[in-house]
Design an enzyme around this catalytic site. Structure first.
Site, PDB file in Angstrom:
ATOM      1  N   THR A  88     -50.241  23.970 -35.184  1.00 35.33           N
ATOM      2  CA  THR A  88     -49.568  23.403 -34.442  1.00 35.33           C
ATOM      3  C   THR A  88     -50.632  23.446 -33.102  1.00 35.33           C
ATOM      4  O   THR A  88     -50.190  22.423 -31.900  1.00 35.33           O
ATOM      5  CB  THR A  88     -48.799  24.247 -33.219  1.00 35.33           C
ATOM      6  OG1 THR A  88     -48.928  25.602 -33.109  1.00 35.33           O
ATOM      7  CG2 THR A  88     -47.344  24.240 -34.588  1.00 35.33           C
ATOM      8  N   ASP A 141     -49.741  39.761 -34.760  1.00 33.90           N
ATOM      9  CA  ASP A 141     -50.618  39.073 -35.293  1.00 33.90           C
ATOM     10  C   ASP A 141     -51.854  39.340 -35.626  1.00 33.90           C
ATOM     11  O   ASP A 141     -52.818  38.506 -35.740  1.00 33.90           O
ATOM     12  CB  ASP A 141     -50.185  37.177 -34.641  1.00 33.90           C
ATOM     13  CG  ASP A 141     -50.226  36.352 -36.676  1.00 33.90           C
ATOM     14  OD1 ASP A 141     -50.830  36.989 -37.463  1.00 33.90           O
ATOM     15  OD2 ASP A 141     -50.748  36.080 -36.323  1.00 33.90           O
TER      16      ASP A 141
END
Ligand code: ADE
Length: 275
Positions: free
Chosen positions: A17, A129
């Site tokens: 994105t 992450d």
């Protein structure tokens, strides 16, 4: 397309994105990185901005601000202005160093990442992450933690699971929890990737099979046989299956594998991928 007071340069990274580009300030000529998404798809970037502005550590990429600019096509863009890390990501660095790092380099990088995690965890944040693609090599040659788009405050009590399947800890893969110990498991996976050039569980065919294996087999990723005993012991402490038995970042910083490693490795600025 420019924002107020800066010009966008070449793209240096592409996400699903967001795009990361080089940028230059028209006033000071300082170079920085700009992470851009369409405003309507910028929730993760805005989240990253709100978290980064609370942080100040050389072990975490710093946020210089944000702005909103028009796109050629009439869309509105959200731009997150970040410190530029000229060494690119650790994933790129591993490739640039011939596909894997030697053990002294792994010790240094691991110490730097553990220091960054110690800082985040000490402030009540879980990165969610951690992986080589989200670790950047800064202008001083040290690794710093980037991409806090998935990060969460421990105190917020959010239950949604985030991150990259193959780096997930067993408790996260089972959908139970994603606290600071999950980052430590992912640190172990990152060490494996520095050592082998491959993500953890290379033999696993897809993310779904991986999540089942990680969550329910009780196994940890395979530790390279050539690793030193100190390295194997360090990874064993990152890969404790029960999150409450896994070592914390602070404990790991005192582990002999990384306790006294120098912060620079033999792959130098000259070897870095230029944007
Ligand atoms: N890739 C993603 N973020 C970056 C940054 N801040 N500097 C260099 N490369 C990047």
């Amino acid at each position: 397309m420019a924002g107020a007071g800066w010009l966008r340069g070449p793209a240096i990274g592409l996400g699903s994105t967001a795009t990361v580009s080089l940028a230059i300030s028209t006033a000071s000529r300082d170079v920085f990185a700009v992470k851009t998404a369409e405003l309507s798809r910028s929730a993760l970037l805005q989240r990253e901005q709100s978290i980064l502005t609370t942080l100040d550590s050389p072990a975490v990429v710093s946020c210089l601000g944000f702005d909103v600019s028009p796109d050629h096509g009439g869309a509105v863009l959200y731009n997150l202005l970040l410190e530029y890390a000229p060494g690119g990501s650790l994933a790129q660095h591993i490739k640039q160093c011939g596909g894997r790092l030697d053990e002294p380099a792994i010790r240094s990088r691991t110490r730097e990442i553990a220091a960054g995690l110690g800082y985040l965890h000490g402030r009540g944040l879980v990165h969610c992450d951690v992986k080589p693609g989200n670790v950047l090599i800064g202008s001083d040659g040290r690794a710093k933690i980037g991409d806090l788009g998935c990060a969460r405050w421990v105190s917020a009590g959010e239950k949604e699971i985030r991150g990259t399947p193959m780096y997930m800890a067993p408790e996260t893969a089972r959908g139970e929890e994603q606290g600071t110990p999950a980052d430590i498991w992912a640190l172990g996976c990152t060490v494996i990737e520095m050592a082998t050039g491959l993500p953890p569980w290379p033999e696993v065919a897809n993310a779904w099979t991986g999540i089942r294996r990680i969550g329910f087999s009780g196994e940890a990723p395979e530790i390279p046989a050539w690793f030193s005993d100190e390295g194997k012991d360090f990874l064993g402490n990152c890969f404790m299956v029960k999150p409450e038995e896994r070592w914390t970042a602070e404990q790991l910083l005192h582990h002999p594998f990384i306790q006294s490693s120098s912060s620079f490795s033999n792959c130098t600025v000259g070897d870095w991928i230029s944007p």
